[in-house]
Design a protein around this motif. Structure first.
Motif, mmCIF file in Angstrom:
data_model
loop_
_atom_site.group_PDB
_atom_site.id
_atom_site.type_symbol
_atom_site.label_atom_id
_atom_site.label_comp_id
_atom_site.label_asym_id
_atom_site.label_seq_id
_atom_site.Cartn_x
_atom_site.Cartn_y
_atom_site.Cartn_z
ATOM 1 N N MET A 121 57.835 -41.593 -20.391
ATOM 2 C CA MET A 121 57.031 -42.540 -21.093
ATOM 3 C C MET A 121 56.855 -43.763 -20.195
ATOM 4 S SD MET A 121 57.689 -44.474 -24.735
ATOM 5 C CE MET A 121 57.748 -42.966 -25.635
ATOM 6 N N THR A 122 55.653 -44.270 -20.162
ATOM 7 C CA THR A 122 55.344 -45.466 -19.377
ATOM 8 C C THR A 122 54.802 -46.533 -20.306
ATOM 9 O OG1 THR A 122 54.774 -44.085 -17.478
ATOM 10 C CG2 THR A 122 53.979 -46.362 -17.458
ATOM 11 N N PHE A 123 55.305 -47.745 -20.183
ATOM 12 C CA PHE A 123 54.798 -48.867 -20.950
ATOM 13 C C PHE A 123 53.828 -49.649 -20.080
ATOM 14 C CE2 PHE A 123 58.720 -47.838 -23.086
ATOM 15 C CZ PHE A 123 58.384 -47.974 -24.417
ATOM 16 N N VAL A 124 52.636 -49.887 -20.582
ATOM 17 C CA VAL A 124 51.624 -50.664 -19.867
ATOM 18 C C VAL A 124 51.439 -51.946 -20.665
ATOM 19 C CG1 VAL A 124 49.265 -50.702 -18.995
ATOM 20 C CG2 VAL A 124 50.517 -48.535 -19.108
ATOM 21 N N HIS A 125 51.832 -53.065 -20.094
ATOM 22 C CA HIS A 125 51.867 -54.315 -20.850
ATOM 23 C C HIS A 125 50.511 -54.965 -21.067
ATOM 24 C CE1 HIS A 125 56.172 -54.530 -21.388
ATOM 25 N NE2 HIS A 125 56.278 -54.013 -20.174
ATOM 26 N N HIS A 126 49.662 -54.966 -20.114
ATOM 27 C CA HIS A 126 48.345 -55.591 -20.269
ATOM 28 C C HIS A 126 47.285 -54.690 -19.633
ATOM 29 C CE1 HIS A 126 50.081 -59.285 -21.788
ATOM 30 N NE2 HIS A 126 50.961 -59.250 -20.797
ATOM 31 N N PRO A 127 46.970 -53.563 -20.297
ATOM 32 C CA PRO A 127 45.990 -52.651 -19.703
ATOM 33 C C PRO A 127 44.589 -53.244 -19.718
ATOM 34 C CG PRO A 127 46.499 -51.963 -21.924
ATOM 35 C CD PRO A 127 47.426 -53.106 -21.605
ATOM 36 N N SER A 128 43.818 -52.893 -18.726
ATOM 37 C CA SER A 128 42.407 -53.298 -18.712
ATOM 38 C C SER A 128 41.708 -52.560 -19.854
ATOM 39 C CB SER A 128 41.767 -52.910 -17.377
ATOM 40 O OG SER A 128 41.765 -51.494 -17.243
ATOM 41 N N ASN A 129 40.536 -53.000 -20.243
ATOM 42 C CA ASN A 129 39.787 -52.328 -21.310
ATOM 43 C C ASN A 129 39.508 -50.862 -20.977
ATOM 44 O OD1 ASN A 129 39.808 -54.484 -23.056
ATOM 45 N ND2 ASN A 129 37.850 -55.292 -22.336
ATOM 46 N N PRO A 130 39.068 -50.541 -19.756
ATOM 47 C CA PRO A 130 38.832 -49.126 -19.435
ATOM 48 C C PRO A 130 40.113 -48.285 -19.493
ATOM 49 C CG PRO A 130 37.673 -50.517 -17.875
ATOM 50 C CD PRO A 130 38.570 -51.416 -18.682
ATOM 51 N N LEU A 131 41.237 -48.838 -19.036
ATOM 52 C CA LEU A 131 42.496 -48.099 -19.087
ATOM 53 C C LEU A 131 42.940 -47.904 -20.534
ATOM 54 C CD1 LEU A 131 44.871 -46.697 -17.763
ATOM 55 C CD2 LEU A 131 45.960 -48.940 -17.487
ATOM 56 N N LEU A 132 42.827 -48.935 -21.366
ATOM 57 C CA LEU A 132 43.193 -48.811 -22.769
ATOM 58 C C LEU A 132 42.349 -47.743 -23.456
ATOM 59 C CD1 LEU A 132 44.801 -49.678 -25.230
ATOM 60 C CD2 LEU A 132 43.099 -51.485 -25.608
ATOM 61 N N THR A 133 41.062 -47.723 -23.180
ATOM 62 C CA THR A 133 40.171 -46.712 -23.758
ATOM 63 C C THR A 133 40.611 -45.316 -23.328
ATOM 64 O OG1 THR A 133 38.321 -48.243 -23.866
ATOM 65 C CG2 THR A 133 37.781 -45.904 -23.893
ATOM 66 N N ALA A 134 40.913 -45.151 -22.039
ATOM 67 C CA ALA A 134 41.345 -43.840 -21.530
ATOM 68 C C ALA A 134 42.664 -43.406 -22.168
ATOM 69 C CB ALA A 134 41.473 -43.880 -20.005
ATOM 70 N N ILE A 135 43.590 -44.337 -22.333
ATOM 71 C CA ILE A 135 44.879 -44.014 -22.963
ATOM 72 C C ILE A 135 44.658 -43.580 -24.413
ATOM 73 C CG2 ILE A 135 47.029 -45.030 -23.823
ATOM 74 C CD1 ILE A 135 47.017 -46.782 -21.234
ATOM 75 N N LEU A 136 43.843 -44.322 -25.137
ATOM 76 C CA LEU A 136 43.580 -43.987 -26.538
ATOM 77 C C LEU A 136 42.868 -42.642 -26.660
ATOM 78 C CD1 LEU A 136 42.543 -47.458 -27.961
ATOM 79 C CD2 LEU A 136 44.677 -46.221 -28.400
ATOM 80 N N GLN A 137 41.943 -42.345 -25.762
ATOM 81 C CA GLN A 137 41.217 -41.080 -25.813
ATOM 82 C C GLN A 137 42.124 -39.888 -25.555
ATOM 83 O OE1 GLN A 137 38.087 -41.954 -23.012
ATOM 84 N NE2 GLN A 137 36.610 -42.295 -24.666
ATOM 85 N N ARG A 138 43.149 -40.079 -24.763
ATOM 86 C CA ARG A 138 44.060 -38.984 -24.429
ATOM 87 C C ARG A 138 45.212 -38.843 -25.413
ATOM 88 N NH1 ARG A 138 43.078 -40.773 -18.684
ATOM 89 N NH2 ARG A 138 41.801 -39.122 -17.820
ATOM 90 N N ALA A 139 45.435 -39.833 -26.269
ATOM 91 C CA ALA A 139 46.555 -39.803 -27.207
ATOM 92 C C ALA A 139 46.318 -38.775 -28.306
ATOM 93 C CB ALA A 139 46.748 -41.188 -27.825
ATOM 94 N N SER A 140 47.379 -38.131 -28.747
ATOM 95 C CA SER A 140 47.281 -37.223 -29.892
ATOM 96 C C SER A 140 47.082 -38.008 -31.178
ATOM 97 C CB SER A 140 48.548 -36.379 -30.010
ATOM 98 O OG SER A 140 48.679 -35.551 -28.886
ATOM 99 N N ALA A 141 47.760 -39.148 -31.281
ATOM 100 C CA ALA A 141 47.648 -40.021 -32.452
ATOM 101 C C ALA A 141 48.194 -41.393 -32.080
ATOM 102 C CB ALA A 141 48.423 -39.459 -33.632
ATOM 103 N N LEU A 142 47.806 -42.391 -32.861
ATOM 104 C CA LEU A 142 48.331 -43.750 -32.700
ATOM 105 C C LEU A 142 49.193 -44.049 -33.914
ATOM 106 C CD1 LEU A 142 48.076 -46.646 -31.227
ATOM 107 C CD2 LEU A 142 46.577 -47.145 -33.154
ATOM 108 N N VAL A 143 50.393 -44.568 -33.694
ATOM 109 C CA VAL A 143 51.271 -44.973 -34.788
ATOM 110 C C VAL A 143 51.132 -46.482 -34.952
ATOM 111 C CG1 VAL A 143 53.656 -45.106 -35.591
ATOM 112 C CG2 VAL A 143 52.880 -43.097 -34.308
ATOM 113 N N PHE A 144 50.721 -46.907 -36.154
ATOM 114 C CA PHE A 144 50.530 -48.324 -36.462
ATOM 115 C C PHE A 144 51.338 -48.659 -37.709
ATOM 116 C CE2 PHE A 144 48.168 -52.036 -38.072
ATOM 117 C CZ PHE A 144 48.160 -52.824 -36.933
ATOM 118 N N ALA A 145 52.575 -49.095 -37.504
ATOM 119 C CA ALA A 145 53.496 -49.334 -38.610
ATOM 120 C C ALA A 145 53.484 -50.749 -39.177
ATOM 121 C CB ALA A 145 54.913 -48.978 -38.169
#
Length: 130
Positions: free
Chosen positions: A1-25
């Motif tokens: 697991m890698t933590f990215v503290h301040h991803p650029s907008n394109p990187l954040l979009t790519a991470i979200l697109q590849r994720a199976s799901a987002l957990v928002f508690a």
């Protein structure tokens, strides 16, 4: 697991697109992160208390979790979220999704956006403008 503290907008979009799901508690009035995840085609597991229940459609764009301490409820929520299609996640909150069947699969697009709604790129590339 890698933590990215301040991803650029394109990187954040790519991470979200590849994720199976987002957990928002968290319990918040409104959370932009679940909306960004759904716009990327990613389902959301959201707290059943708070503003996320208004943007995350239970069983369509993800799942609402009432008891975060219940393994069986979390498992059911994960299963429900993973059954959401990327097209439903992108479009359902705007009312512009058409589904071809009630059975949905994360790996296939069982729903399509109507004209004018954004389509998910087939192969997201970090660093690409969005």
């Amino acid at each position: 697991m890698t933590f990215v503290h301040h991803p650029s907008n394109p990187l954040l979009t790519a991470i979200l697109q590849r994720a199976s799901a987002l957990v928002f508690a968290p319990i918040e009035d409104f959370g932009i992160i679940p909306v960004e995840a759904m716009a990327a085609g990613t389902p959301v597991l959201a707290n059943a208390i708070g503003g996320a229940v208004e943007s995350v459609l239970d069983g369509v764009t993800g799942a609402h979790v009432h008891d975060w301490d219940s393994p069986s409820e979390l498992r059911a929520a994960v299963d429900k979220a993973l059954a959401s299609s990327p097209a439903e996640c992108r479009c359902a909150h705007s009312g512009s999704v058409k589904t071809s069947s009630p059975a949905r699969s994360r790996g296939s697009s069982s729903g399509t956006c109507e004209e004018g709604a954004p389509e998910r790129p087939s192969s997201p590339t970090p660093g690409r403008g969005s």
